[in-house]
Scaffold this motif. Sequence first.
Motif, PDB file in Angstrom:
ATOM      1  N   TRP A 112       0.825  -1.207   0.000  1.00 46.04           N
ATOM      2  CA  TRP A 112       0.000   0.000   0.000  1.00 46.04           C
ATOM      3  C   TRP A 112       0.857   1.254   0.000  1.00 46.04           C
ATOM      4  O   TRP A 112       0.433   2.298  -0.510  1.00 46.04           O
ATOM      5  CB  TRP A 112      -0.983  -0.002   1.174  1.00 46.04           C
ATOM      6  N   GLY A 113       2.054   1.197   0.557  1.00 45.59           N
ATOM      7  CA  GLY A 113       2.919   2.360   0.609  1.00 45.59           C
ATOM      8  C   GLY A 113       3.408   2.821  -0.756  1.00 45.59           C
ATOM      9  O   GLY A 113       3.924   3.941  -0.883  1.00 45.59           O
ATOM     10  N   GLN A 114       3.249   1.987  -1.775  1.00 42.81           N
ATOM     11  CA  GLN A 114       3.708   2.336  -3.107  1.00 42.81           C
ATOM     12  C   GLN A 114       2.607   2.973  -3.952  1.00 42.81           C
ATOM     13  O   GLN A 114       2.850   3.304  -5.115  1.00 42.81           O
ATOM     14  CB  GLN A 114       4.260   1.097  -3.809  1.00 42.81           C
ATOM     15  N   TYR A 115       1.442   3.120  -3.381  1.00 46.68           N
ATOM     16  CA  TYR A 115       0.341   3.745  -4.102  1.00 46.68           C
ATOM     17  C   TYR A 115       0.263   5.228  -3.746  1.00 46.68           C
ATOM     18  O   TYR A 115       0.439   5.605  -2.591  1.00 46.68           O
ATOM     19  CB  TYR A 115      -0.974   3.028  -3.808  1.00 46.68           C
ATOM     20  N   ASP A 116      -0.020   6.031  -4.761  1.00 48.17           N
ATOM     21  CA  ASP A 116       0.043   7.480  -4.605  1.00 48.17           C
ATOM     22  C   ASP A 116      -1.305   8.120  -4.295  1.00 48.17           C
ATOM     23  O   ASP A 116      -1.366   9.153  -3.632  1.00 48.17           O
ATOM     24  CB  ASP A 116       0.597   8.098  -5.894  1.00 48.17           C
ATOM     25  N   TYR A 117      -2.374   7.530  -4.807  1.00 51.68           N
ATOM     26  CA  TYR A 117      -3.693   8.131  -4.676  1.00 51.68           C
ATOM     27  C   TYR A 117      -4.686   7.076  -4.194  1.00 51.68           C
ATOM     28  O   TYR A 117      -4.598   5.904  -4.591  1.00 51.68           O
ATOM     29  CB  TYR A 117      -4.166   8.718  -6.012  1.00 51.68           C
ATOM     30  N   TRP A 118      -5.635   7.526  -3.380  1.00 54.95           N
ATOM     31  CA  TRP A 118      -6.595   6.615  -2.768  1.00 54.95           C
ATOM     32  C   TRP A 118      -8.008   7.173  -2.880  1.00 54.95           C
ATOM     33  O   TRP A 118      -8.220   8.385  -2.813  1.00 54.95           O
ATOM     34  CB  TRP A 118      -6.265   6.425  -1.284  1.00 54.95           C
ATOM     35  N   GLY A 119      -8.958   6.258  -3.000  1.00 58.11           N
ATOM     36  CA  GLY A 119     -10.350   6.639  -2.901  1.00 58.11           C
ATOM     37  C   GLY A 119     -10.774   6.683  -1.451  1.00 58.11           C
ATOM     38  O   GLY A 119      -9.993   6.399  -0.538  1.00 58.11           O
ATOM     39  N   GLN A 120     -12.039   7.019  -1.239  1.00 58.05           N
ATOM     40  CA  GLN A 120     -12.551   7.175   0.122  1.00 58.05           C
ATOM     41  C   GLN A 120     -13.017   5.860   0.733  1.00 58.05           C
ATOM     42  O   GLN A 120     -13.250   5.770   1.934  1.00 58.05           O
ATOM     43  CB  GLN A 120     -13.707   8.177   0.135  1.00 58.05           C
ATOM     44  N   GLY A 121     -13.145   4.849  -0.101  1.00 56.83           N
ATOM     45  CA  GLY A 121     -13.538   3.527   0.382  1.00 56.83           C
ATOM     46  C   GLY A 121     -15.024   3.267   0.259  1.00 56.83           C
ATOM     47  O   GLY A 121     -15.836   4.196   0.255  1.00 56.83           O
ATOM     48  N   THR A 122     -15.365   1.988   0.144  1.00 53.29           N
ATOM     49  CA  THR A 122     -16.763   1.568   0.098  1.00 53.29           C
ATOM     50  C   THR A 122     -16.912   0.340   0.989  1.00 53.29           C
ATOM     51  O   THR A 122     -16.078  -0.569   0.958  1.00 53.29           O
ATOM     52  CB  THR A 122     -17.228   1.292  -1.340  1.00 53.29           C
ATOM     53  N   GLN A 123     -17.970   0.329   1.790  1.00 52.12           N
ATOM     54  CA  GLN A 123     -18.163  -0.746   2.760  1.00 52.12           C
ATOM     55  C   GLN A 123     -18.760  -1.978   2.086  1.00 52.12           C
ATOM     56  O   GLN A 123     -19.757  -1.881   1.360  1.00 52.12           O
ATOM     57  CB  GLN A 123     -19.093  -0.279   3.883  1.00 52.12           C
ATOM     58  N   VAL A 124     -18.156  -3.120   2.373  1.00 53.59           N
ATOM     59  CA  VAL A 124     -18.702  -4.414   1.958  1.00 53.59           C
ATOM     60  C   VAL A 124     -18.959  -5.224   3.219  1.00 53.59           C
ATOM     61  O   VAL A 124     -18.052  -5.423   4.030  1.00 53.59           O
ATOM     62  CB  VAL A 124     -17.729  -5.165   1.027  1.00 53.59           C
TER      63      VAL A 124
END
Length: 124
Positions: free
Chosen positions: A108-120
């Motif tokens: 995960w540390g190699q990813y630059d941008y993230w979404g806000q997430g969605t609950q499953v």
Amino acid sequence: QVQLVESGGGLVQAGGSLRLSCAASGRTFSFYVMGWFRQAPGKEREFVAAISRSGGSTSYADSVKGRFTCSRDNAKNTVYLQMNSLTPADTAVYYCAAASTITLVISWGQYDYWGQGTQVTVSS
């Protein structure tokens, strides 16, 4: 900058299916390796799947291999996560992420941008 918005989460019974989508805007979508991660309450964020810039290569966590399929449509700036045979252990907030790398990455540390997430949530 890349903005990511996930959708498609919800409540499903064990054995059911869900399809998550992540729509990207901003810089050219096809420049990014895309990944899916999840985080359950009290647990660390964990890698789920990643897909190469062209969509020709994918990588999966052992826990989802054979049940989840990651795909992308560069014309629609969207990455998908098809989740089948869901179990309660799959319950988590699912995040999509973008990495400005050439090769698939699972940290995960190699990813630059993230979404806000969605609950499953998967009920037994």
